[in-house]
Motif scaffolding. Structure first.
Motif, PDB file in Angstrom:
ATOM      1  N   ALA A 240      31.131  -4.301  39.410  1.00 25.86           N
ATOM      2  CA  ALA A 240      30.784  -4.743  38.057  1.00 25.86           C
ATOM      3  C   ALA A 240      29.288  -5.025  37.909  1.00 25.86           C
ATOM      4  CB  ALA A 240      31.613  -5.961  37.669  1.00 25.86           C
ATOM      5  N   PRO A 241      28.702  -5.889  38.733  1.00 25.18           N
ATOM      6  CA  PRO A 241      27.249  -6.084  38.609  1.00 25.18           C
ATOM      7  C   PRO A 241      26.454  -4.867  39.050  1.00 25.18           C
ATOM      8  CG  PRO A 241      28.083  -7.299  40.504  1.00 25.18           C
ATOM      9  CD  PRO A 241      29.273  -6.792  39.744  1.00 25.18           C
ATOM     10  N   SER A 242      26.997  -4.108  40.000  1.00 28.36           N
ATOM     11  CA  SER A 242      26.292  -2.913  40.475  1.00 28.36           C
ATOM     12  C   SER A 242      26.148  -1.877  39.379  1.00 28.36           C
ATOM     13  CB  SER A 242      27.039  -2.295  41.663  1.00 28.36           C
ATOM     14  OG  SER A 242      27.065  -3.171  42.770  1.00 28.36           O
ATOM     15  N   ALA A 243      27.104  -1.856  38.444  1.00 28.67           N
ATOM     16  CA  ALA A 243      27.088  -0.845  37.388  1.00 28.67           C
ATOM     17  C   ALA A 243      26.094  -1.172  36.291  1.00 28.67           C
ATOM     18  CB  ALA A 243      28.488  -0.714  36.796  1.00 28.67           C
ATOM     19  N   ILE A 244      25.862  -2.447  36.026  1.00 30.34           N
ATOM     20  CA  ILE A 244      25.117  -2.839  34.836  1.00 30.34           C
ATOM     21  C   ILE A 244      23.695  -2.282  34.836  1.00 30.34           C
ATOM     22  CG2 ILE A 244      24.133  -4.800  33.582  1.00 30.34           C
ATOM     23  CD1 ILE A 244      26.610  -6.402  34.456  1.00 30.34           C
ATOM     24  N   GLU A 245      22.932  -2.530  35.901  1.00 25.32           N
ATOM     25  CA  GLU A 245      21.529  -2.138  35.896  1.00 25.32           C
ATOM     26  C   GLU A 245      21.330  -0.623  35.953  1.00 25.32           C
ATOM     27  OE1 GLU A 245      17.575  -1.214  37.153  1.00 25.32           O
ATOM     28  OE2 GLU A 245      19.292  -1.072  38.510  1.00 25.32           O
ATOM     29  N   PRO A 246      22.045   0.120  36.842  1.00 30.53           N
ATOM     30  CA  PRO A 246      21.892   1.578  36.817  1.00 30.53           C
ATOM     31  C   PRO A 246      22.323   2.201  35.497  1.00 30.53           C
ATOM     32  CG  PRO A 246      22.947   0.877  38.856  1.00 30.53           C
ATOM     33  CD  PRO A 246      22.909  -0.312  37.953  1.00 30.53           C
ATOM     34  N   GLY A 372      17.484  -3.007  45.300  1.00 28.68           N
ATOM     35  CA  GLY A 372      18.605  -3.158  44.380  1.00 28.68           C
ATOM     36  C   GLY A 372      19.922  -2.759  45.019  1.00 28.68           C
ATOM     37  N   LEU A 373      19.924  -1.626  45.705  1.00 31.80           N
ATOM     38  CA  LEU A 373      21.154  -1.140  46.332  1.00 31.80           C
ATOM     39  C   LEU A 373      21.648  -2.112  47.404  1.00 31.80           C
ATOM     40  CD1 LEU A 373      22.922   1.551  46.235  1.00 31.80           C
ATOM     41  CD2 LEU A 373      21.853   2.037  48.418  1.00 31.80           C
ATOM     42  N   ASN A 374      20.732  -2.632  48.208  1.00 35.26           N
ATOM     43  CA  ASN A 374      21.150  -3.517  49.291  1.00 35.26           C
ATOM     44  C   ASN A 374      21.539  -4.903  48.806  1.00 35.26           C
ATOM     45  OD1 ASN A 374      20.816  -2.257  52.175  1.00 35.26           O
ATOM     46  ND2 ASN A 374      19.146  -1.435  50.948  1.00 35.26           N
ATOM     47  N   LEU A 375      20.930  -5.364  47.717  1.00 34.80           N
ATOM     48  CA  LEU A 375      21.382  -6.627  47.121  1.00 34.80           C
ATOM     49  C   LEU A 375      22.810  -6.488  46.593  1.00 34.80           C
ATOM     50  CD1 LEU A 375      18.151  -7.744  45.236  1.00 34.80           C
ATOM     51  CD2 LEU A 375      19.355  -9.091  46.969  1.00 34.80           C
ATOM     52  N   ARG A 376      23.099  -5.365  45.943  1.00 31.07           N
ATOM     53  CA  ARG A 376      24.455  -5.156  45.432  1.00 31.07           C
ATOM     54  C   ARG A 376      25.456  -5.005  46.571  1.00 31.07           C
ATOM     55  NH1 ARG A 376      21.257  -1.409  42.345  1.00 31.07           N
ATOM     56  NH2 ARG A 376      20.675  -2.388  40.384  1.00 31.07           N
ATOM     57  N   ALA A 377      25.045  -4.295  47.622  1.00 32.46           N
ATOM     58  CA  ALA A 377      25.948  -4.052  48.745  1.00 32.46           C
ATOM     59  C   ALA A 377      26.347  -5.346  49.446  1.00 32.46           C
ATOM     60  CB  ALA A 377      25.299  -3.106  49.748  1.00 32.46           C
ATOM     61  N   GLY A 381      24.606  -9.059  43.281  1.00 37.12           N
ATOM     62  CA  GLY A 381      24.231  -8.091  42.276  1.00 37.12           C
ATOM     63  C   GLY A 381      24.071  -8.614  40.864  1.00 37.12           C
ATOM     64  N   TRP A 382      24.661  -9.769  40.565  1.00 38.18           N
ATOM     65  CA  TRP A 382      24.659 -10.222  39.174  1.00 38.18           C
ATOM     66  C   TRP A 382      23.264 -10.546  38.659  1.00 38.18           C
ATOM     67  CZ3 TRP A 382      28.101  -9.137  35.837  1.00 38.18           C
ATOM     68  CH2 TRP A 382      29.456  -9.049  36.183  1.00 38.18           C
ATOM     69  N   TYR A 383      22.446 -11.188  39.476  1.00 41.71           N
ATOM     70  CA  TYR A 383      21.112 -11.595  39.021  1.00 41.71           C
ATOM     71  C   TYR A 383      20.265 -10.386  38.649  1.00 41.71           C
ATOM     72  CZ  TYR A 383      16.320 -13.318  39.153  1.00 41.71           C
ATOM     73  OH  TYR A 383      15.002 -13.593  38.849  1.00 41.71           O
ATOM     74  N   ILE A 384      20.161  -9.421  39.571  1.00 41.81           N
ATOM     75  CA  ILE A 384      19.293  -8.281  39.297  1.00 41.81           C
ATOM     76  C   ILE A 384      19.853  -7.420  38.169  1.00 41.81           C
ATOM     77  CG2 ILE A 384      18.329  -8.228  41.620  1.00 41.81           C
ATOM     78  CD1 ILE A 384      20.161  -5.832  42.191  1.00 41.81           C
ATOM     79  N   SER A 385      21.180  -7.405  38.024  1.00 39.79           N
ATOM     80  CA  SER A 385      21.760  -6.662  36.913  1.00 39.79           C
ATOM     81  C   SER A 385      21.345  -7.266  35.578  1.00 39.79           C
ATOM     82  CB  SER A 385      23.280  -6.640  37.027  1.00 39.79           C
ATOM     83  OG  SER A 385      23.692  -5.936  38.171  1.00 39.79           O
TER      84      SER A 385
END
Length: 450
Positions: A240-246, A372-377, A381-385
């Motif tokens: 969910a958070p991983s999807a928002i920013e990309p 970004g990828l490693n924070l989500r992994a 992920g919510w903050y950067i998203s």
């Protein structure tokens, strides 16, 4: 657990990944070159729709990415049975999602091209292209799953072979269609679209064969059902958070292409040619990021947080050096490269400045992709998203409109806003990594608190 991927290390994983990404990212560039032979309208149509397809692909990608992150952490902890169950579950969700998105994209094609302001020859080409290219989303879903399975098991060489088949088949298909070899009638942009679908499918068959013979994935139905709820919940928590920013970035690109279309057909063509050329910089950043994500998540799963941090910083330094040199080379060769696409004097006259601004975006883009990828992994992920979305839509896009239309800078204004967008988000993302919130957000840390 010292997995096969850990034994290979960054360079062992990255070398085949670099070649693989070189082949994969060369395909859109190749398609653009072949479409430019047909007409600027065909190349502009496909290029304008690329962010739409990337948007759909990214929805699939974040699902695969989230599942692979969970599986990698299970592998790092030595829990092989739960890792295998995780793979089957995220594969199921990814493919189902791909089918739904492809159907939606096919039905919505006329509306999408209309909203983007693609009219006349460009609009007609865009409709024809997207109706066929929607099929690619399903192929990409299967491809993404296979790609992640082979990488996490330390077998990236098979992905290299799959992409080599994909590249060669796409090259042959485009040549046959565009030059009407073997007496083929004129299919134009629809032929190029079908060449991409068929070529990508052939690559997937190679990956599926490799998994069948090299990766033991057999599980029982009870193992699948026992893990289904847990994996699905963690999949949503990471995806969910991983999807928002990309997805925000891809929609932003769609809006920028719509702005470029309003500036005129030549401005849209110039933007498409410039951005597609600078996809070459992604070869290095995506390859190193993919390898780093595997190593970082497995180290995190094993509880080696300091080593995970050191790995990301080392990888980031190497990626910045590589993408910086690539950007410098592309800027130096701006005229020679742009002449491969077109002989239009207006486009050639502005090539240096467009390439220079695209090159200045590369450092920020590299940092965004890697951190970004490693924070989500690792579950943070919510903050950067949130901040990535807010920065793009409240700062970068209004700036693009101001520079392009109010201050009359045209395409230069759109490219300047892209530099600001990438650089601003890069500073925010790297700062978040340094704060080490990811130490407490990964799967095992969360499960230990339950």
């Amino acid at each position: 657990m010292n997995t096969r991927a850990q034994q290979q290390g960054l360079w062992g994983l990255s070398k085949p990944l670099l070649l693989e990404q070189a082949l994969q990212f060369s395909v859109p560039l190749m398609d653009t070159l072949f479409l430019a032979i047909l007409s600027d309208a065909a190349a502009s149509a496909a290029g304008a729709l690329a962010p739409v397809l990337f948007l759909c692909g990214n929805i699939i990608w974040v699902t695969v990415f989230a599942g692979a992150s969970i599986a990698n952490q299970r592998l790092g902890a030595g829990n092989l049975e739960r890792a295998k169950a995780t793979i089957w579950i995220y594969a199921l969700w990814s493919i189902l999602l791909g089918i739904l998105i492809a159907l939606g994209l096919y039905v919505a094609t006329p509306w999408i091209t209309s909203v983007m302001g693609l009219n006349g020859d460009i609009g007609a080409n865009a409709n024809d292209y997207l109706h066929i290219a929607a099929t690619l989303v399903i192929v990409w879903a299967v491809k993404g799953v296979c790609h992640s399975i082979l990488n996490m098991h330390g077998l990236p060489g098979w992905n290299l072979l799959a992409n080599l088949v994909y590249f060669l088949a796409n090259l042959a298909g485009n040549a046959i269609v565009v030059y009407q070899l073997f007496g083929l009638p004129h299919y134009g942009i629809t032929g190029v679209a079908w060449a991409s679908v068929i070529a990508s499918s052939l690559g997937v068959l190679v990956s599926l064969t490799a998994i069948t013979f090299n990766v033991p994935l057999k599980i029982t139905l009870s193992q699948f059902t026992q893990n289904f709820s847990n994996v699905t919940q963690n999949l949503l928590r990471i995806a969910a958070p991983s999807a928002i920013e990309p997805l925000s970035f891809d929609i932003n690109m769609v809006v920028l292409n719509s702005m470029a279309a309003k500036l005129g057909a030549l401005a849209l063509a110039a933007k498409v040619y410039t951005f597609n050329t600078f996809m070459l910089g992604l070869i290095i950043s995506v390859a190193l990021t993919t390898a780093t994500q595997i190593l970082v998540t497995q180290k995190v799963g094993a509880g080696k947080l300091q080593q995970a941090d050191q790995q990301l910083r080392r990888s980031l330094r190497i990626a910045l050096l590589g993408t910086g040199l690539t950007a410098a080379l592309l800027v130096t060769l701006n005229q020679s490269i742009m002449q491969l696409y077109t002989q239009d004097e207006w486009i050639l006259a502005g090539a240096f400045w467009w390439f220079l601004l695209a090159g200045l975006s590369e450092p920020g883009r590299t940092v965004n992709i890697m951190t970004g990828l490693n924070l989500r992994a690792t579950g943070d992920g919510w903050y950067i998203s949130a901040v990535g979305l807010l920065f793009t839509w409240l700062v970068a896009l209004p700036l693009a409109y101001l520079l392009a239309f109010v201050l009359k800078l045209g395409l230069l204004g759109l490219l300047i806003s892209a530099v600001v967008d990438e650089s601003g988000r890069a500073l925010l993302f790297y700062r978040r990594w340094r704060q080490q919130r990811w130490h407490h957000s990964h799967i095992h840390a969360r499960e230990a608190r339950l």
